[in-house]
Design an enzyme around this catalytic site. Structure first.
Site, PDB file in Angstrom:
ATOM      1  N   ASP A  29       3.828  -1.815  -1.990  1.00 40.08           N
ATOM      2  CA  ASP A  29       4.572  -0.536  -1.892  1.00 40.08           C
ATOM      3  C   ASP A  29       5.595  -0.728  -3.096  1.00 40.08           C
ATOM      4  O   ASP A  29       5.552  -2.126  -3.860  1.00 40.08           O
ATOM      5  CB  ASP A  29       5.335  -0.058  -0.566  1.00 40.08           C
ATOM      6  N   SER A  30       5.982   0.342  -3.630  1.00 41.70           N
ATOM      7  CA  SER A  30       6.821   0.272  -4.619  1.00 41.70           C
ATOM      8  C   SER A  30       8.260  -0.229  -4.395  1.00 41.70           C
ATOM      9  O   SER A  30       9.274  -0.522  -5.081  1.00 41.70           O
ATOM     10  CB  SER A  30       7.112   1.679  -5.243  1.00 41.70           C
ATOM     11  N   GLY A  62       7.386   7.601  -8.020  1.00 38.57           N
ATOM     12  CA  GLY A  62       7.002   9.151  -7.822  1.00 38.57           C
ATOM     13  C   GLY A  62       7.292   9.873  -9.087  1.00 38.57           C
ATOM     14  O   GLY A  62       6.851  11.179  -9.569  1.00 38.57           O
ATOM     15  N   CYS A  93       1.377   2.929   0.209  1.00 40.36           N
ATOM     16  CA  CYS A  93       2.045   3.774  -0.677  1.00 40.36           C
ATOM     17  C   CYS A  93       1.259   4.877  -1.185  1.00 40.36           C
ATOM     18  O   CYS A  93       0.072   4.732  -1.424  1.00 40.36           O
ATOM     19  CB  CYS A  93       2.600   3.209  -1.978  1.00 40.36           C
ATOM     20  N   ASN A  94       1.666   6.118  -0.669  1.00 40.37           N
ATOM     21  CA  ASN A  94       0.661   7.364  -0.998  1.00 40.37           C
ATOM     22  C   ASN A  94       0.462   7.538  -2.459  1.00 40.37           C
ATOM     23  O   ASN A  94      -0.528   7.792  -2.859  1.00 40.37           O
ATOM     24  CB  ASN A  94       1.262   8.672  -0.340  1.00 40.37           C
ATOM     25  N   THR A  95       1.765   7.456  -3.270  1.00 36.49           N
ATOM     26  CA  THR A  95       1.492   7.729  -4.515  1.00 36.49           C
ATOM     27  C   THR A  95       0.758   6.576  -5.152  1.00 36.49           C
ATOM     28  O   THR A  95      -0.330   7.152  -5.834  1.00 36.49           O
ATOM     29  CB  THR A  95       3.161   7.524  -5.198  1.00 36.49           C
ATOM     30  N   CYS A 207       4.674  10.056   2.075  1.00 37.73           N
ATOM     31  CA  CYS A 207       5.486   8.886   1.307  1.00 37.73           C
ATOM     32  C   CYS A 207       5.894   8.008   2.425  1.00 37.73           C
ATOM     33  O   CYS A 207       6.588   8.547   3.277  1.00 37.73           O
ATOM     34  CB  CYS A 207       6.545   9.456   0.367  1.00 37.73           C
ATOM     35  N   THR A 208       5.758   6.583   2.092  1.00 34.07           N
ATOM     36  CA  THR A 208       5.822   5.530   3.301  1.00 34.07           C
ATOM     37  C   THR A 208       7.267   5.660   3.378  1.00 34.07           C
ATOM     38  O   THR A 208       7.851   4.855   4.491  1.00 34.07           O
ATOM     39  CB  THR A 208       5.125   4.446   2.910  1.00 34.07           C
ATOM     40  N   HIS A 209       8.008   5.962   2.453  1.00 29.87           N
ATOM     41  CA  HIS A 209       9.599   5.896   2.805  1.00 29.87           C
ATOM     42  C   HIS A 209      10.233   6.626   3.583  1.00 29.87           C
ATOM     43  O   HIS A 209      11.205   6.313   4.132  1.00 29.87           O
ATOM     44  CB  HIS A 209      10.275   6.134   1.309  1.00 29.87           C
TER      45      HIS A 209
END
Ligand code: DGL
Length: 282
Positions: A29-30, A62, A93-95, A207-209
């Site tokens: 992920d980011s 994002g 991570c969706n982005t 968004c995984t966050h």
């Protein structure tokens, strides 16, 4: 096309023969958002050895362009798969997934599970027919999301909002800092104020966050709103693609962060909660 998971077409049988029992699953992920996916992967595969990789030098994704995101994701995953030889990569991570999944699959010879907005389950859950979608600015403008909407939410209303403030809030929470209520309120209001926004009864956390601040969001939206995200489905898909493989964890799991300098000390405690006992720079 799955609604909230995109998985590799590779056959499990063909990869079984060469899997080393110590080979890890790599979650990417980011930032700390992918920990919401890691939590579910651990429940599904408690013996799996896991490397959690966060591109903190590139955070946030994002607000970046498609080209910037694709270059970072492809470059880093290429280097990481060469170095760590994972049995599977999960882009948590969706982005990154909605932009770079296809191209990463073109070049990496490892099964890859991606994370895409859980529009299908949301469409099945909504009673009012109005769904909110909170993602990053980069995710909500993707054609990938348009396709999911047309395929699974035709006849429903999908209201989107790009909420960089929620990424910031989730990162702060993981560092043990207080969450700024204005960031949460702003995201909820931005959906509520769109036409039909008052009828939203289901919100996709794309968004995984964002599941990290679900409790705060629930308070801001008020009663009668349910939240949906893909973490459990992704974990099931990871388990399915690695079914029958052996695991042998020889060392404690580790977290990798891109970039330089000291990492906030508060991370260590939180990461240990997710079973990540070693923290390293990549
Ligand atoms: N966690 C990421 C996602 O699922 C993005 C956060 C960011 O870097 O902006 O989209």
């Amino acid at each position: 096309m799955a609604s909230d998971i995109e998985s590799a077409p590779q056959s499990v049988a063909t990869t079984l023969a060469r899997i080393d029992a110590t080979s890890p699953i790599l979650l990417f992920d980011s930032g700390v958002g992918g920990l919401t996916v890691l939590e579910e992967v651990r429940k599904a595969l408690p013996d799996a050895s896991i490397i959690y990789a966060a591109d903190t030098a590139g955070l946030p994704y994002g607000t970046k362009t498609e080209a910037q995101i694709a270059a970072r994701v492809a470059g880093l995953l290429g280097r990481m798969t060469e170095r760590f030889r994972p049995r599977l990569v999960c882009i948590a991570c969706n982005t990154a997934s909605t932009i770079a999944l296809g191209m990463v699959r073109e070049v990496l010879e490892v099964p890859i599970v991606g994370t895409v907005p859980a529009i299908k389950p949301a469409a099945a859950m909504t009673k009012t027919g109005v769904i909110g979608l909170l993602g990053t600015e980069a995710t909500i403008r993707q054609a990938y999301v348009d396709r999911l909407e047309h395929e699974f939410a035709a006849g429903k209303r999908l209201l989107r909002h790009g909420a960089p403030g929620l990424v910031e809030a989730a990162e702060a929470k993981l560092r043990g800092e207080p969450v700024d209520p204005a960031l949460i309120r702003h995201a909820a209001q931005a959906l509520r104020m769109q036409p039909d926004g008052e009828r939203i009864d289901t919100v996709v956390l794309a968004c995984t966050h964002f599941p990290l601040v679900e409790a705060e969001l629930a308070e801001a939206f008020g009663p009668g709103v349910r939240f949906v995200h893909g973490a459990q489905g992704i974990a099931r898909q990871v388990a399915r693609l690695t079914a029958g493989q052996e695991y042998s964890r020889q060392r404690p799991d580790r977290a990798l962060f891109t970039g330089q300098g000291e990492l906030p000390g508060a991370y260590a405690e939180k990461l240990a909660h997710y079973g990540l006992m070693r923290i390293e720079r990549f």
